[in-house]
Design an enzyme around this catalytic site. Structure first.
Site, PDB file in Angstrom:
ATOM      1  N   LEU A  65       0.830  -1.210   0.000  1.00 60.85           N
ATOM      2  CA  LEU A  65       0.000   0.000   0.000  1.00 60.85           C
ATOM      3  C   LEU A  65       0.857   1.250   0.000  1.00 60.85           C
ATOM      4  CD1 LEU A  65      -2.546  -1.179   2.716  1.00 60.85           C
ATOM      5  CD2 LEU A  65      -2.630  -1.535   0.252  1.00 60.85           C
ATOM      6  N   ARG A  66       2.124   1.084   0.355  1.00 54.45           N
ATOM      7  CA  ARG A  66       3.105   2.181   0.414  1.00 54.45           C
ATOM      8  C   ARG A  66       2.921   3.081   1.628  1.00 54.45           C
ATOM      9  NH1 ARG A  66       6.460  -0.438  -2.848  1.00 54.45           N
ATOM     10  NH2 ARG A  66       5.980  -0.267  -5.068  1.00 54.45           N
ATOM     11  N   ASP A 307       0.416  -9.120  -5.958  1.00 54.03           N
ATOM     12  CA  ASP A 307       1.771  -8.562  -5.849  1.00 54.03           C
ATOM     13  C   ASP A 307       1.746  -7.084  -6.249  1.00 54.03           C
ATOM     14  OD1 ASP A 307       4.431  -8.541  -5.205  1.00 54.03           O
ATOM     15  OD2 ASP A 307       5.125  -9.314  -7.128  1.00 54.03           O
ATOM     16  N   HIS A 311       3.495   2.602  -8.210  1.00 55.50           N
ATOM     17  CA  HIS A 311       4.643   3.517  -8.322  1.00 55.50           C
ATOM     18  C   HIS A 311       4.190   4.864  -8.866  1.00 55.50           C
ATOM     19  CE1 HIS A 311       7.934   0.871  -7.348  1.00 55.50           C
ATOM     20  NE2 HIS A 311       7.523  -0.047  -8.205  1.00 55.50           N
TER      21      HIS A 311
END
Lengths: 428, 328
Positions: A65-66, A307, A311
């Protein structure tokens, strides 16, 4: 007390071996019944699912999820909304966050952000070693108590085999599932794509298949020696998948997953330095892909995962070597899985097993089923809805997909978590 | 391929020798031959690119290559700017392309690009505005097309057409941008046989169906060769456990006078330079009568002039150059 009735749909629940038209009844976030309404049931809300599939919400065991750490790429709000739009009701975030998920306080931080804003159930996976450095064991039991359902190396395989063995022993003491990356870090070093004809032609350093098989040999040997269960993630090679099959045949408690994109991409997708197809592990040969598909079909690889790695544009704008690996895939996970049904590789029930009860069973999660008493995590799907992947309309903050412009069929129209509607397709 | 050729099949950029049609490869060499005449004169300039600006954009240091590109541009009367960029500050996409667009705003006509990452020149070529040409001066381990073309030019000058020739390339094939470009250029020009000679640690595992012959035994690979191209060995290959030692490499793969006896009696010896004497070549071979290493350097200027004139000036035939030569 909230009561929900979903009517007119076809329930597909591999855990209950069910694929039949039936109504579904939910009360207080729990599946109450199928078929006829329980005595005295009156719905607060009725959802018409005529012509649609009613399946357990998807369980995605690897989605980044960052957050915390890289919110320019994604975040708990944006990515959980993307997950909900993709029919995913439970997702596991690997521990390679910033800071690393290696203490209960980081787990609590993630939980508090999720409680504020998450659309779906997010389960942080704890780090197997402190800082994912592969040196010191993490406080595994404390991480479990804080809410980590599993532990993992977070895509940073342990160099030291003795530390790996001890980590597996210690995790087994507390019966915590462990997810491991089959990658030899020395063989992987510097290789951005599969070591093959395309890598040579493009002048890119490649990763050999032995990167995976050598590491798998080590993992399987330790698991067998110590009698511990392991889950190996993101398989990419034919030989690696066959090694897992052989270990399972010997009776070892080993489960495996592969990323959905591994069933579609090959090394050829990297031609022209296509950084959107830069993944880790890399997409390999057509032969590898076909064996992976077959072993997903037979159930040796019992789980598929997204996965998901969103970005920002800059991360993919540089040269192939310099760009960051990974695909934004929450938006496309369900439809790419359903495409395997259209292609005749999986039955509908098998497809849902790989993305619901399969991963739940592998990691001992109490989700992924519509059996009575289960959490009411439900995905209603229009199996005939045709759509085109357009990065600009993806829900994820990450628009990095090599599948842009692909025509897919099947999409979530309503997603329900704990009996609460968290997503409804606008046209629905 | 469409990226480097326009709809008429003319050279827009030079990024790789892979897939270049034979007639185009030949035309580049023929054009270079015309420029050789210019270089030999007391006034070594032609006004073909007068008023044009060429920027040498080097993300990794290479004085030799940069100098020959600079000289080639000057001989064509172009204005030249040299920009040396630390790769670390410009390897991320945003800064690399930001820098490109900033430099482009200065109205350059061409960029000569050298970068440590494979595909960097192609990436830049995809993002420059129409009319701006990119010449790849070496990207990662992918391509170094002008080096390959100057080697082809040198071979043709020394030995004639490539068709009957057996060409052996020796050394670090795996990491070599030069070797990859040479294979495509030589095969494209119809070379009789291309051999690659190296220990297994320095050979790629797949050749994508290219009709090359691979030898791990140096002596067998040299048998009857007409051309021997020795590649430069990077010293870090030792520390990377690719080779045991320089002396061991020289013993097994170094070109000595004795080994040279296995080649055809008129064989020439080449090297892209700079030579590690005593590692790739015995000094007596490097400086011996079969060596054409310094002629390669000279030819490099003519070949780079040819490429520049074709991608920027649109002059793709030698007659046009002769006319320019006369008028100047």
């Amino acid at each position: 007390m909230s009561r929900l009735r979903i009517t007119g749909g076809t329930i597909v629940d591999p855990a209950a071996n069910l694929e039949q038209p039936s109504d579904l009844y939910v009360a207080d976030g729990i599946v109450l019944a199928h078929g006829d309404a329980p005595d005295g049931f009156s719905a607060d809300q009725v959802i018409d699912a005529t012509g649609k599939l009613v399946a357990p919400g998807l369980v995605d065991i690897a989605a980044r999820l960052r957050e915390p750490g890289s919110t320019s790429k994604g975040g708990i709000i944006s990515e959980s909304q993307a997950a909900a739009a993709g029919g995913i009701t439970t997702l596991l975030q690997p521990p390679d966050t910033q800071p690393i998920t290696d203490t209960p306080s980081v787990v609590e931080l993630i939980h508090s952000r999720c409680n504020e804003a998450a659309a779906t159930r997010i389960l942080p996976v704890g780090a197997l070693t402190k800082g994912l450095k592969g040196e010191q064991l993490s406080e595994m039991a404390a991480l479990r108590d804080a809410g980590c359902p599993a532990l993992a190396d977070g895509g940073r395989p342990l160099h030291n085999t003795l530390v790996l063995q001890r980590a597996l022993d210690y995790a087994a003491t507390f019966a915590i599932p462990v997810m491991l990356t089959p990658e030899d870090p020395y063989l992987a070093a510097g290789g951005a794509t599969h070591e093959g004809a395309i890598a040579n032609r493009l002048g890119l350093a490649g990763q050999s298949t032995a990167t995976e098989t050598a590491a798998l040999g080590r993992l399987i040997a330790i698991a067998e020696e110590r009698g511990v269960a392991i889950h190996v993630g993101r398989l990419s090679s034919a030989r690696g998948a066959e090694m897992v099959a052989a270990a399972q045949q010997r009776g070892l408690p080993i489960t495996a997953d592969t990323a959905i994109h591994q069933l579609y991409l090959t090394e050829h997708d990297c031609a022209g330095y296509n950084s959107l197809a830069h993944t880790c592990p890399p997409a390999r040969t057509t032969g590898d892909r076909e064996v992976l598909r077959q072993l997903v079909s037979t159930g040796v690889i019992g789980c598929l995962c997204s996965d998901h790695q969103p970005h920002d544009p800059d991360a993919k704008a540089g040269t192939f070597d310099a760009c960051e690996p990974g695909i934004s895939s929450l938006d496309t996970f369900l439809a790419l899985t359903l495409r395997l049904v259209d292609e005749g590789l999986l039955t509908l029930k098998q497809a849902f097993e790989r993305i619901t009860s399969g991963p739940a069973k592998a990691l001992g999660l109490n989700v992924g089923s519509l059996q009575m008493g289960s959490p009411a995590d439900i995905c209603i799907i229009d199996p005939k809805l045709a759509w085109q992947i357009k990065p600009e309309t993806m829900h994820s903050r990450g628009k990095n997909t090599p599948f842009a412009n692909w025509e897919l069929t099947g999409a979530a129209t309503t997603t329900i978590v704990d009996g609460r509607v968290v997503y409804r397709r606008p046209s629905d | 391929m469409s990226l480097q050729l326009d709809s008429q099949g003319r050279l827009r950029h030079l990024l790789t020798t892979e897939g270049l049609p034979r007639e185009l490869l030949t035309r580049i060499l023929d054009t270079a031959e015309s420029f050789s005449g210019v270089i030999g004169k007391s006034v070594k300039k032609v006004p073909l690119l007068r008023g044009r600006t060429i920027m040498n954009l080097f993300f990794e240091p290479s004085t030799r290559t940069r100098t020959t590109f600079e000289l080639a541009a000057q001989r064509l009367s172009a204005d030249v700017l040299n920009i040396d960029v630390a790769t670390s500050s410009a390897s991320k996409g945003e800064s690399l392309l930001d820098m490109l667009h900033n430099l482009e705003a200065m109205q350059c006509d061409a960029f000569v690009v050298r970068h440590a990452d494979s595909g960097a020149a192609e990436l830049i070529a995809r993002h420059v505005r129409p009319g701006v040409a990119i010449i790849n001066a070496g990207d990662g381990r992918h391509a170094h097309p002008t080096q390959a073309l100057l080697d082809a030019f040198t071979i043709r000058s020394e030995k004639g057409p490539l068709e009957p020739l057996t060409i052996a390339i020796v050394g670090d094939i795996l990491h070599s941008r030069v070797a990859r470009s040479e294979v495509h250029a030589f095969l494209g020009l119809g070379a009789g046989e291309v051999r690659l000679i190296a220990p297994r640690t320095l050979l790629p595992r797949c050749f994508d169906g290219l009709p090359v012959k691979v030898f791990e035994d140096m002596d067998a690979g040299l048998e009857g060769a007409d051309v021997v191209i020795m590649l430069r060995l990077q010293r870090e290959r030792m520390s990377g456990a690719l080779l045991p030692s320089e002396s061991e490499f020289f013993k097994r793969y170094g070109l000595t006078e004795k080994r040279l006896e296995r080649t055809s009696p008129q064989a020439i010896v080449m090297h892209p330079g700079p030579v590690n004497r005593g590692v790739e070549l015995d000094p007596r071979v490097a400086d011996g009568p079969r060596s054409v290493i310094l002629r390669q350097v000279t030819n490099g200027i003519a070949v780079r002039m040819a490429v520049m004139s074709m991608v920027i000036g649109g002059h793709s035939d030698e007659a046009a150059i002769r006319n320019e030569e006369v008028s100047s």
